[in-house]
Design an enzyme around this catalytic site. Structure first.
Site, PDB file in Angstrom:
ATOM      1  CB  CYS A  14       0.346   1.938   4.145  1.00 11.78           C
ATOM      2  SG  CYS A  14      -1.311   1.255   3.938  1.00 11.78           S
TER       3      CYS A  14
ATOM      4  CB  CYS B 222      -0.914  -0.028   1.221  1.00 21.73           C
ATOM      5  SG  CYS B 222      -1.730   1.534   1.593  1.00 21.73           S
TER       6      CYS B 222
END
Length: 312
Positions: free
Chosen positions: A53, A50
């Site tokens: 993230c 991700c």
């Protein structure tokens, strides 16, 4: 002399291990649900693949560090905890995308957001959560958590929480006494002495502080006595009425954590010769009680035996 907050493990330095942890299905109930009954908990659901993230998680960590232990962060890798994520989704938690951050307080979901918010927005999110939790909660929650860590044999982390509580307010005798005991458990007697030297005069005679002071004194005495323990046992084997050897052995036993045996040695002196050394065995036993705490099982057992000896 250095100040407590220069010498002690500061929450900003130690927060990654003390206030920021990795979560799993195995520890979710303890580290999130149960922990949130004492302080707010943010859960960061993330994944290695991700992109957002990689921006959000470091920003979350900086915000949590700045809060000095008032909020806990639990990071959960969704790929490593698929069953947990599925269970939470079935319970209605929005888990359609990562990153997702969920705030817990008192065992319940308090708020949530998805996506990589700017750090300023994360700060506002956390501040709003702290308002929900109440302004009086943080310091007490830190002390409660610190005591639990100390009981679990994690004195380094306990010291971080006690120090963080004292940064909230200096008038907390439980935090001062706990920090001393944490340093003693680590083996840092010098640090413990420095902490005691900084206790505000207004609470210097509080039971939590005097008990910690007694624990430090006994640790120092015990360290010296431990070196001579074998000789003390030999002296007692040769002469069971060598009360000085039994007294020193009790101090050494206490330093090793053998509380019941230490108390038994002093009780034996009281039984054999109450007046020895101007009632010194009884006085040392009372010092043990103060250091252990009046609600400690060893204290309560030994106190009952002492009463039986004195009033029989």
């Amino acid at each position: 002399m250095n100040t407590l907050f220069n010498d002690a493990p500061g929450p900003q330095e130690a927060a990654p291990s003390a206030f920021i942890i990795d979560g799993t299905q195995a520890n979710f109930m303890e580290e999130v649900i149960e922990a949130s009954r004492e302080m707010p908990v943010l859960v960061d659901f993330w994944a290695t693949w991700c992109g957002p993230c990689k921006t959000l998680t470091p920003a979350l960590e900086r915000v949590i560090n700045a809060q000095k232990g008032r909020v806990r962060l639990v990071k959960i890798d969704v790929d490593q905890n698929r069953e947990l994520v599925a269970q939470l989704s079935r319970m209605g938690l929005p888990m359609q995308s990562v990153p997702t951050v969920v705030a817990f307080w008192q065992g319940q979901i308090a708020d949530t957001f998805s996506g990589a918010l700017p750090e300023s927005e994360i700060k506002r999110f956390v501040e709003a959560l702290l308002k929900i939790a109440g302004s009086s909660a943080p310091g007490e929650a830190l002390i409660t958590e610190a005591k639990a860590l100390l009981d679990q044999g994690q004195p380094e982390q306990a010291a971080q929480y006690f120090a963080a509580a004292l940064q909230e307010a200096k008038d907390k005798p439980e935090a001062w006494g706990g920090l001393v005991r944490a340093f003693l458990a680590i083996g840092e007697e010098h640090q413990a002495e420095q902490v005691l030297a900084q206790v505000p005069e207004s609470i210097a005679e509080h039971a939590e502080v005097t008990g910690a002071r007694a624990a430090l004194t006994l640790a120092q005495e015990g360290r010296k006595a431990q070196a001579a323990m074998a000789g003390l046992e030999s002296r007692l084997a040769a002469n069971p009425d060598d009360h000085e050897a039994r007294y020193d052995l009790a101090t050494a036993l206490n330093a090793t954590g053998a509380r019941a045996e230490a108390a038994a040695a002093l009780l034996e002196i009281v039984k054999r010769d109450r007046a020895w050394n101007e009632d010194g065995a009884r006085m040392q036993l009372l010092k043990f009680f103060e250091a252990w705490g009046m609600d400690d099982p060893a204290t309560m057992t030994a106190r009952r035996k002492l009463s039986t000896l004195l009033f029989s």
